[in-house]
Design an enzyme around this catalytic site. Structure first.
Site, mmCIF file in Angstrom:
data_model
loop_
_atom_site.group_PDB
_atom_site.id
_atom_site.type_symbol
_atom_site.label_atom_id
_atom_site.label_comp_id
_atom_site.label_asym_id
_atom_site.label_seq_id
_atom_site.Cartn_x
_atom_site.Cartn_y
_atom_site.Cartn_z
ATOM 1 C CG HIS A 90 -2.997 4.168 1.142
ATOM 2 N ND1 HIS A 90 -4.143 3.421 1.033
ATOM 3 C CD2 HIS A 90 -2.418 3.774 2.289
ATOM 4 C CE1 HIS A 90 -4.245 2.608 2.067
ATOM 5 N NE2 HIS A 90 -3.202 2.800 2.841
ATOM 6 C CE1 TYR A 146 0.484 3.689 5.405
ATOM 7 C CE2 TYR A 146 -0.346 1.557 4.718
ATOM 8 C CZ TYR A 146 -0.579 2.833 5.191
ATOM 9 O OH TYR A 146 -1.860 3.252 5.455
ATOM 10 C CD GLN A 165 -22.799 6.426 2.170
ATOM 11 O OE1 GLN A 165 -23.278 5.733 1.283
ATOM 12 N NE2 GLN A 165 -23.549 7.179 2.944
ATOM 13 N NE ARG A 217 -2.962 -6.195 2.635
ATOM 14 C CZ ARG A 217 -3.787 -5.174 2.777
ATOM 15 N NH1 ARG A 217 -3.766 -4.433 3.857
ATOM 16 N NH2 ARG A 217 -4.668 -4.910 1.839
ATOM 17 C CD GLU A 222 -2.484 -1.891 0.582
ATOM 18 O OE1 GLU A 222 -2.001 -2.947 0.144
ATOM 19 O OE2 GLU A 222 -3.557 -1.433 0.209
HETATM 20 P P1 FAD Z 1 -37.038 5.731 2.772
HETATM 21 O O1 FAD Z 1 -35.911 4.973 2.208
HETATM 22 O O2 FAD Z 1 -37.601 6.845 1.971
HETATM 23 O O3 FAD Z 1 -38.186 4.681 3.110
HETATM 24 C C1 FAD Z 1 -39.479 5.060 3.517
HETATM 25 C C2 FAD Z 1 -40.454 3.967 3.141
HETATM 26 O O4 FAD Z 1 -41.678 4.233 3.743
HETATM 27 C C3 FAD Z 1 -40.714 3.866 1.660
HETATM 28 O O5 FAD Z 1 -40.414 2.549 1.224
HETATM 29 C C4 FAD Z 1 -42.199 4.187 1.513
HETATM 30 O O6 FAD Z 1 -42.811 3.433 0.499
HETATM 31 C C5 FAD Z 1 -42.709 3.819 2.883
HETATM 32 N N1 FAD Z 1 -43.944 4.532 3.284
HETATM 33 C C6 FAD Z 1 -44.145 5.862 3.328
HETATM 34 N N2 FAD Z 1 -45.383 6.124 3.786
HETATM 35 C C7 FAD Z 1 -45.992 4.937 4.039
HETATM 36 C C8 FAD Z 1 -47.265 4.557 4.517
HETATM 37 N N3 FAD Z 1 -48.185 5.447 4.862
HETATM 38 N N4 FAD Z 1 -47.534 3.239 4.647
HETATM 39 C C9 FAD Z 1 -46.603 2.312 4.324
HETATM 40 N N5 FAD Z 1 -45.383 2.622 3.859
HETATM 41 C C10 FAD Z 1 -45.073 3.920 3.719
HETATM 42 N N6 FAD Z 1 -27.825 7.038 1.041
HETATM 43 C C11 FAD Z 1 -26.614 6.631 1.383
HETATM 44 O O7 FAD Z 1 -26.266 6.667 2.567
HETATM 45 N N7 FAD Z 1 -25.722 6.173 0.457
HETATM 46 C C12 FAD Z 1 -26.036 6.103 -0.843
HETATM 47 O O8 FAD Z 1 -25.204 5.697 -1.660
HETATM 48 C C13 FAD Z 1 -27.312 6.505 -1.231
HETATM 49 N N8 FAD Z 1 -27.674 6.445 -2.510
HETATM 50 C C14 FAD Z 1 -28.892 6.853 -2.858
HETATM 51 C C15 FAD Z 1 -29.240 6.809 -4.190
HETATM 52 C C16 FAD Z 1 -30.466 7.230 -4.598
HETATM 53 C C17 FAD Z 1 -30.791 7.198 -6.043
HETATM 54 C C18 FAD Z 1 -31.422 7.689 -3.636
HETATM 55 C C19 FAD Z 1 -32.766 8.157 -4.056
HETATM 56 C C20 FAD Z 1 -31.084 7.757 -2.308
HETATM 57 C C21 FAD Z 1 -29.813 7.343 -1.911
HETATM 58 N N9 FAD Z 1 -29.437 7.400 -0.582
HETATM 59 C C22 FAD Z 1 -28.191 6.991 -0.235
HETATM 60 C C23 FAD Z 1 -30.316 7.936 0.440
HETATM 61 C C24 FAD Z 1 -30.940 6.832 1.247
HETATM 62 O O9 FAD Z 1 -31.463 5.853 0.409
HETATM 63 C C25 FAD Z 1 -31.996 7.437 2.147
HETATM 64 O O10 FAD Z 1 -31.369 8.347 2.995
HETATM 65 C C26 FAD Z 1 -32.661 6.372 2.987
HETATM 66 O O11 FAD Z 1 -33.265 5.442 2.163
HETATM 67 C C27 FAD Z 1 -33.693 6.999 3.917
HETATM 68 O O12 FAD Z 1 -34.235 5.966 4.680
HETATM 69 P P2 FAD Z 1 -35.673 6.054 5.360
HETATM 70 O O13 FAD Z 1 -35.904 4.714 5.918
HETATM 71 O O14 FAD Z 1 -35.716 7.205 6.261
HETATM 72 O O15 FAD Z 1 -36.693 6.382 4.176
HETATM 73 FE FE1 SF4 Z 2 -17.792 0.085 5.009
HETATM 74 FE FE2 SF4 Z 2 -20.029 -1.108 5.863
HETATM 75 FE FE3 SF4 Z 2 -20.072 0.320 3.587
HETATM 76 FE FE4 SF4 Z 2 -18.814 -2.039 3.739
HETATM 77 S S1 SF4 Z 2 -21.009 -1.670 3.934
HETATM 78 S S2 SF4 Z 2 -18.008 -0.204 2.808
HETATM 79 S S3 SF4 Z 2 -17.987 -1.983 5.794
HETATM 80 S S4 SF4 Z 2 -19.681 1.093 5.646
#
Ligand code: FAD
Ligand code: SF4
Length: 662
Positions: free
Chosen positions: A253, A167, A338, A215, A165
């Site tokens: 790295h 080092y 993340q 390694r 890596e």
């Molecule tokens: P949500 O994921 O929005 O889930 C809420 C759920 O509640 C939904 O399935 C909905 O259908 C359900 N619901 C709502 N109202 C009702 C009801 N009245 N009855 C029954 N069900 C209901 N985050 C990351 O950390 N890393 C990423 O790489 C990442 N990539 C992403 C890529 C995309 C394209 C998108 C759109 C988002 C991404 N996110 C990412 C964000 C992440 O997905 C959201 O922050 C996360 O899903 C939020 O979680 P949540 O459970 O709060 O809500």
């Molecule tokens: Fe890191 Fe967990 Fe994401 Fe894997 S799933 S890259 S261990 S945060």
């Protein structure tokens, strides 16, 4: 599915490894502070309990110069032994095996007193190292031996010498960083002398029984790295010097090639390990982007390696090995970085997006409930999944309502994004665990407040709705939200304007840009290793499928808000796909021609057939007010609580915390 190769034991000197799974070394960021060793002991103890054959600790420096920084661990005398004994005792109590990695950071150290074979600054560091004198070199070799002897006294089953890596040892090996004219540089014999002296000192300190692993960098992925034959020569010299296992390092790295992010195909580097394995008689471990027992078994069955080293998969699932053994589903690492590498590279500590307990085993404790309650969880996104699972495991009677036909919430949209297909493994795993924990899952059920009257407690995890555009032409037929596009409800035209360049804007651009080419071709990886370092010119990108312009209001450089360890990769891929990125944009209006914007002092028309809106999200909690009327306790989590800075990392963590408390 059975995994005969993965589960077969291995005898190494006096140490018997229960299987072929190795937990690779990770700097975790827990190393500072009073609770450092107890926390590390809990962390490693849980992984040993989870059945992993061998654990390699995070790197421990043999002296102050070799330390990573102020919080880096150093082992130079008896004062460090008590802490390390907590780790070895915790691992041995669970029947596990653990070796301590000795890591001298060389020119990558984050402090003023760094040293290297030559005084050449690393492109990823601001400090220029001091070139080591011959006296420094002899002293450092002895320091490695001393650290190894101390490790054995602390109860470790052996040590790993970190030689990859980029080092210190790697810096001695490669002409890129070793410009010495004395006996420690020049030809390969000179450049590998430091490594061999270190290995000699360590082997002597260990004595005949403990394990010594090294390694080794299987491919450096930097210019003037080692050539193919040189890697093999070094590997053979290590075998002759009494090394027991060779572990794989991939890339320095400072390499401008992704090696472990989710954009790297599974098992992408096994070819580099296989070349070395074919040349030596000692066991060789493959590593990087091996995330499932199936993948690991396939590599071993193909004869590409004898062991499989996995690091982040053991953050995601501490019981990875035990689950592989008895056929249970594994919570797979999705390669997002993340929860682990991004915080580490920002001075924080590692946990895991899909397993928020990782590294917080003492804090996230599941206490069985004495009075089980009937709990309704509304929403099957990350927050709802995590909360429902933890609450049910503790004994509550949980019903999870999800409006759509699948669990996963917004996470499911990732399936349209190239390289993020693996993210679907997470909702699949949670669905499996919910069933095992006895959660009643009602898919395709949009609940209203009245449907929830029979429950004792209600968790509102209903997520978000995309923020709508508010300017003239916002209701034009060509305007779509990101979920319209990613879910396939709306098909984008040949010219696309994307408003908003956060993570979702980048994902939409990647989904619309389509194929950018084969991984090796994109990054210029030369498996035939014609040039030292294993690099060649990247292939010409294919003609863009669409004309895409991404815009953001902030004046920052595009991609500044993306993950520290992955943002540069996403940006490079979109640039390769010909995507134009504009910052400091004021959106004016949308019409038949496209989007009218002001850029600095200049008005501009961004011609577009489709305008995709990725400008943020609003909490979706329309049920909250009606639920208050029911007079039941209501808990808001995830996007439903706060959509502003929410990501899946925060959503899984909030859900897990509430599930453990409720
Ligand atoms: P949500 O994921 O929005 O889930 C809420 C759920 O509640 C939904 O399935 C909905 O259908 C359900 N619901 C709502 N109202 C009702 C009801 N009245 N009855 C029954 N069900 C209901 N985050 C990351 O950390 N890393 C990423 O790489 C990442 N990539 C992403 C890529 C995309 C394209 C998108 C759109 C988002 C991404 N996110 C990412 C964000 C992440 O997905 C959201 O922050 C996360 O899903 C939020 O979680 P949540 O459970 O709060 O809500
Ligand atoms: Fe890191 Fe967990 Fe994401 Fe894997 S799933 S890259 S261990 S945060």
């Amino acid at each position: 599915m059975s995994f005969p190769h993965l589960l077969s034991p291995l005898q190494v000197r006096s140490v018997r490894l229960a299987n072929r799974m190795v937990m690779g070394s990770m700097h975790l960021g827990y190393e500072g502070g009073a609770d450092a060793f107890p926390r590390l002991a809990r962390f490693y103890g849980e992984r040993a309990k989870g059945g992993i054959g061998l654990i390699v600790t995070g790197g421990v420096a043999p002296n102050g110069e070799g330390s990573f920084g102020p919080d880096g661990t150093v082992l130079t005398d008896d004062s460090g032994l008590a802490g390390h004994r907590l780790i070895t005792e915790a691992v041995h109590a669970e029947g596990g095996r653990v070796v301590m990695q000795i890591l001298h950071c060389g020119r990558y150290g984050k402090h003023a007193d760094i040293v290297a074979p030559s005084a050449i600054k690393a492109p990823i560091n601001s400090v220029t190292p001091r070139a080591m004198t011959e006296a420094d070199i002899s002293r450092t070799v002895a320091d490695y031996g001393r650290a190894a002897a101390l490790a054995i006294r602390a109860g470790y089953d052996g040590v790993e010498v970190m030689a990859s890596e980029g080092y210190l040892i790697n810096e001695f090996l490669a002409p890129r960083t070793n410009k010495r004219a004395d006996a420690w540089g020049g030809d390969l014999d000179g450049r590998m002398r430091f490594l061999l002296e270190v290995v000699g000192a360590v082997r002597t300190a260990l004595g005949p029984d403990p394990i010594l692993t090294v390694r080794l960098s299987m491919v450096d992925l930097v210019e003037d790295g080692l050539g193919a034959d040189e890697v093999v020569t070094v590997a053979r010299a290590l075998e002759a010097a009494g090394v027991d296992i060779l572990n794989s390092g991939i890339g320095w790295h400072e390499a401008r090639v992704p090696t472990i992010a989710h954009t790297v195909p599974q098992g992408a580097w096994s070819w580099a390990t296989a070349r070395v394995k074919a040349a030596v008689g000692i066991p060789v471990a493959a590593s990087n982007r091996i995330t499932t027992p199936e993948m690991a078994e396939a590599l071993l069955a193909a004869g590409e390696a004898d062991l499989v080293a996995m690091a982040r998969p053991l953050l995601a699932d501490p019981a990875f090995a035990a689950k592989a053994g008895d056929g249970r589903a594994v919570n797979a690492c999705i390669g997002c970085n993340q929860g682990c590498l991004d915080p580490i590279f920002s001075g924080g500590s590692a946990t895991c997006l899909v397993n928020p307990r990782a590294g917080r085993e003492g804090e996230f404790v599941a206490a069985p409930v004495t009075a089980p309650a009937a709990i309704a969880v509304v929403g099957g996104g990350p927050a709802g999944l995590a909360c429902a699972l933890e609450a049910a495991r503790r004994g509550h009677r949980v019903t999870l309502f999800e409006a759509s036909a699948e669990l996963g919430g917004q996470f499911l949209l990732a399936r349209a994004v190239p390289g993020k297909e693996e993210y679907l493994a997470t909702p699949r795993y949670y669905a499996h665990e919910l069933a095992a924990a006895g959660v009643t899952v009602r898919l395709g059920t949009t609940v209203a407040a009245a449907d929830l009257a029979g429950f004792d407690r209600i968790v509102l995890a209903s997520g978000i709705t995309p923020r709508r555009l508010d300017l003239p032409g916002a209701d034009h037929a060509k305007v779509a939200s990101y979920d319209d596009i990613l879910s396939g409800r709306v098909r984008a035209g040949a010219r696309v304007a994307i408003l908003g360049s956060g993570g979702i804007g980048f994902d939409v651009a990647a989904a619309l840009a389509g194929e950018v080419g084969d991984f090796d071709a994109i990054w210029g990886i030369d498996r035939s290793f014609r040039t030292p370092g294993g690099l060649t010119a990247p292939a010409k990108p294919p003609a863009p499928q669409r004309r895409i312009v991404m815009m953001q209001r902030k004046p920052d450089r595009p991609g500044a808000s993306l993950g520290k360890t992955t943002g540069w990769i996403h940006k490079a891929l979109l640039q390769r796909a010909g995507v134009e990125m504009l910052s400091g944009v004021t959106y004016r209006s949308v019409d038949d021609a496209g989007v009218h914007v002001t850029l600095g002092e200049t008005d501009r028309l961004v011609e577009a057939d489709t305008v995709v809106v990725c400008i943020g999200q609003e909490p979706r909690r329309d049920l909250a007010a009606a639920l208050t009327v029911l007079g039941k306790p209501v808990h808001l989590i995830g996007g439903a609580r706060d959509a502003a800075k929410l990501d899946a990392l925060a959503a899984f963590e909030e859900g897990t915390r509430l599930g453990l408390e409720i």
